[in-house]
Write an enzyme that holds these catalytic residues in place. Structure first.
Site, short mmCIF file in Angstrom:
data_model
loop_
_atom_site.label_atom_id
_atom_site.label_comp_id
_atom_site.label_asym_id
_atom_site.label_seq_id
_atom_site.Cartn_x
_atom_site.Cartn_y
_atom_site.Cartn_z
N HIS A 73 -72.54 -5.92 39.11
CA HIS A 73 -72.58 -7.14 39.92
C HIS A 73 -72.12 -8.27 39.00
O HIS A 73 -72.83 -8.63 38.06
CB HIS A 73 -74.05 -7.33 40.35
CG HIS A 73 -74.30 -8.26 41.47
ND1 HIS A 73 -74.80 -7.84 42.69
CD2 HIS A 73 -74.16 -9.60 41.58
CE1 HIS A 73 -74.97 -8.88 43.49
NE2 HIS A 73 -74.58 -9.97 42.84
N ALA A 83 -66.82 -25.46 20.26
CA ALA A 83 -65.55 -26.04 20.73
C ALA A 83 -64.90 -26.81 19.59
O ALA A 83 -65.55 -27.65 18.96
CB ALA A 83 -65.79 -26.96 21.92
N HIS A 89 -61.40 -32.08 24.42
CA HIS A 89 -60.81 -32.10 25.77
C HIS A 89 -61.23 -30.82 26.50
O HIS A 89 -60.99 -29.72 26.02
CB HIS A 89 -59.28 -32.19 25.63
CG HIS A 89 -58.57 -32.49 26.91
ND1 HIS A 89 -57.63 -33.49 27.04
CD2 HIS A 89 -58.65 -31.92 28.14
CE1 HIS A 89 -57.16 -33.51 28.27
NE2 HIS A 89 -57.76 -32.56 28.97
N ASN A 108 -53.28 -19.72 23.14
CA ASN A 108 -53.98 -20.35 22.03
C ASN A 108 -53.01 -20.48 20.86
O ASN A 108 -52.30 -19.54 20.53
CB ASN A 108 -55.19 -19.49 21.64
CG ASN A 108 -56.15 -20.22 20.71
OD1 ASN A 108 -55.73 -20.76 19.69
ND2 ASN A 108 -57.42 -20.22 21.05
N HIS A 122 -73.39 -8.19 47.09
CA HIS A 122 -72.82 -7.35 46.04
C HIS A 122 -71.33 -7.58 45.87
O HIS A 122 -70.57 -7.57 46.83
CB HIS A 122 -73.08 -5.87 46.32
CG HIS A 122 -72.64 -5.02 45.17
ND1 HIS A 122 -73.36 -4.95 44.01
CD2 HIS A 122 -71.53 -4.27 44.97
CE1 HIS A 122 -72.73 -4.16 43.14
NE2 HIS A 122 -71.60 -3.74 43.70
N CYS A 173 -78.63 -6.57 42.67
CA CYS A 173 -79.01 -6.89 44.06
C CYS A 173 -80.54 -6.82 44.20
O CYS A 173 -81.15 -7.70 44.82
CB CYS A 173 -78.36 -5.92 45.04
SG CYS A 173 -76.58 -6.12 45.20
N CYS A 206 -54.57 -35.75 20.95
CA CYS A 206 -55.07 -34.58 21.69
C CYS A 206 -53.92 -33.81 22.32
O CYS A 206 -53.21 -34.33 23.19
CB CYS A 206 -56.06 -35.01 22.76
SG CYS A 206 -56.56 -33.61 23.79
N HIS A 218 -61.99 -27.51 28.16
CA HIS A 218 -61.14 -26.32 28.32
C HIS A 218 -62.01 -25.06 28.29
O HIS A 218 -63.15 -25.09 27.81
CB HIS A 218 -60.10 -26.25 27.21
CG HIS A 218 -60.67 -26.05 25.84
ND1 HIS A 218 -61.24 -27.09 25.12
CD2 HIS A 218 -60.79 -24.96 25.05
CE1 HIS A 218 -61.68 -26.62 23.96
NE2 HIS A 218 -61.43 -25.33 23.90
N LYS A 220 -91.92 -25.21 24.94
CA LYS A 220 -91.12 -26.41 24.69
C LYS A 220 -90.59 -26.98 25.99
O LYS A 220 -90.04 -26.28 26.82
CB LYS A 220 -89.98 -26.08 23.75
CG LYS A 220 -90.47 -25.92 22.32
CD LYS A 220 -89.37 -26.22 21.34
CE LYS A 220 -89.95 -26.42 19.95
NZ LYS A 220 -88.90 -26.47 18.94
#
Lengths: 333, 333
Positions: free
Chosen positions: A293, A160, A164, A76, A240, A199, A40, A166, A22
């Site tokens: 890492h 979401a 707005h 929240n 690293h 790495c 908002c 975030h 695709k």
């Protein structure tokens, strides 16, 4: 002929389904557009409609929970976890449980409702990264917490609920399963080879270059060898580094630059897709190590996930990463 | 106070978010309705529009690829894997790959376009289960295959691209990661206790009864202790059995009964939701064992999955399983 590929870190096999390959335009879905209508709670003047702020940058004299900020962090309003109380670990016969203790915060990335993270100026993105770092380091002092998860849902299709722009932070009293596996797998590799598997991977990817999307002094954006999703992209520090939150200022400046570059490429090639990203970093108390890492995993939301993918950890990806990397690399910005 | 719960088999922690507790009517989404407009390759008379059939039940004299069947199995027209060729396992530096060899088949559950699996008569569902079994047993003779995955996507939101009711089968040259982990975890439990962890769980669940939805002679439907998704439901044989495909006729008859019952309950309580189910069974070559307990995992598609859930194997579920079990148990059928 499709190909089965194995992710060397997680051990997960995926089908890279070349027959159904695709291109970006083959994914039919809605672009993320900011409508901007309605009330908002993240806009200037509505600071009292969120729980009292935890952190704000950019204020010049004005008091907390008033306009004037550039980045603002608040709890929240509908937290998935409660911040007060003891863990109270218990068994229930065969089962284990504990109280749902944790932090659930929202990082409001800019006061400007009309802007996306991709279009925020580089300094603004850098401030967002500093807010991530500052909140992580603060929450790590709470001895109940084992992991601090930073993620972003962009667009309704990616989960979401407010448009707005975030990000979110969840501090957890456990290390999530997938994170634990990833860290442990990297530790086993290190034990055997005394090298970091990430790495090694970065070195090989930079040498072959087929899956490289973009790079700057300290970071590289690439399509992983065995991606679960079309246009899945990882952003990794070239040297690293085991924890996101333990870095110097130039690192965040560099990261902001490449993150913006990558988001603009995704917007250009995939026509402003919904996406999720997650910061993968070491668990609390294991921040400094040679085997893990830290990095960011970015997943544009292009396809529906079929049932078996949930139950099996096995994915069919219709876009070879060499293709997605080429599209993103050649994007006209 | 929300609760953190651990699934004893996978080790996965989930948040059961009681503060945001959701009742069936709180999930806003579309019911699955069969529109029935347009051409359908799974209807009578269109048999030539699918690849030639592999298996059909119910024919009475008519030739292959003609009407008259009750269940029909055909290769997927757009297979994710190719059936011809050698695996040709190779390394690419750090990475592992092989040819995408496998089978990808479609089980057309009834010729009746207007019916759903829930509304199919019990004998019809039983035939579908026999078709699963027959195809699994056949594909297991192919020495390239390590796992046969059976799953169903019902409704567009759950990933079904054709509305005519059908299931899918994918035979794989690898054991998917999640399956391997589940089987290995059960094996470790058995090594320690000499008991099957699923048998222990079923015994405890039947004793407390809080999460039991329905049962019949040989099967039980329950909400698992630490479900990832609201109204997630498992269907398990009450007696130990390590493989779906190694059972006697009365088992499939019994399973058909409880599967129909459960699907009708989901339709009633959640207003005909999209859903996925997956058969979890032992890998090829390990079918007979004392530690793994085959079962069906059913996930109604009620919520969007947030970004971090992909990257972490950590889930927030807004409906406690005791609640979802009660709603389904008390459903008026």
């Amino acid at each position: 002929m499709p190909e089965l590929r194995k992710d060397p870190i997680t051990g997960r096999w995926v089908i890279i389904s070349t027959d159904r390959a695709k291109r970006p335009t083959d994914f039919s879905r809605d672009s993320v557009d900011i409508k901007g209508n309605g009330f908002c709670p993240f806009c200037y003047g509505n600071e009292s409609k969120t729980p009292p702020e935890i952190l704000a940058y950019g204020r010049n004299g004005s008091g907390p929970n008033t306009p004037g900020w550039s980045v603002r962090v608040v709890p929240n309003k509908f937290p998935a976890l409660g911040i007060e109380g003891e863990l109270d670990r218990q068994g229930e016969g065969l089962f284990d449980k504990m109280n749902g203790i944790g932090a659930h915060e929202v990082i409001i990335e800019t006061p400007d409702h009309r802007i996306t993270l991709a279009n925020l100026h580089e300094k603004g993105i850098e401030e967002v990264l500093w807010a991530y770092r500052e909140r992580m380091n603060d929450l790590k002092n709470d001895r109940r917490f084992r992991y601090v998860l930073i993620f972003k849902n962009h667009g309704e299709a990616a989960g979401a609920s407010l448009e707005h722009t975030h990000s979110q932070l969840i501090a957890l009293p456990i290390v999530p399963k997938r994170v634990r596996e990833e860290v442990d797998s990297a530790a086993r590799y290190f034990q055997e080879k005394e090298r970091c598997i990430f790495c090694d991977m970065i070195r090989q990817e930079l040498a072959t270059a087929d899956r490289i999307i973009a790079e700057n002094e300290r970071f590289v954006a690439l399509a992983p060898y065995a991606p679960r999703f079309p246009f899945e992209t990882w952003l990794l520090p070239k040297s690293h580094s085991s924890a996101f939150e333990n870095n110097d200022a130039p690192v965040y400046a560099n990261l902001a630059g490449l993150l913006k570059d990558l988001l603009l490429r995704l917007d250009a090639v995939l026509n402003r897709p919904a996406y999720n990203y997650i910061i993968h970093t070491s668990p609390v108390g294991e921040e400094i190590n040679e085997h893990y890492h830290w990095h960011i995993e970015m997943m544009p939301k292009l396809t529906k996930v079929a049932g078996f993918e949930w139950g099996t950890g096995f994915y069919i990806n219709p876009t070879p990463p060499e293709e997605s990397a080429r599209f993103l690399r050649e994007a006209q910005l």
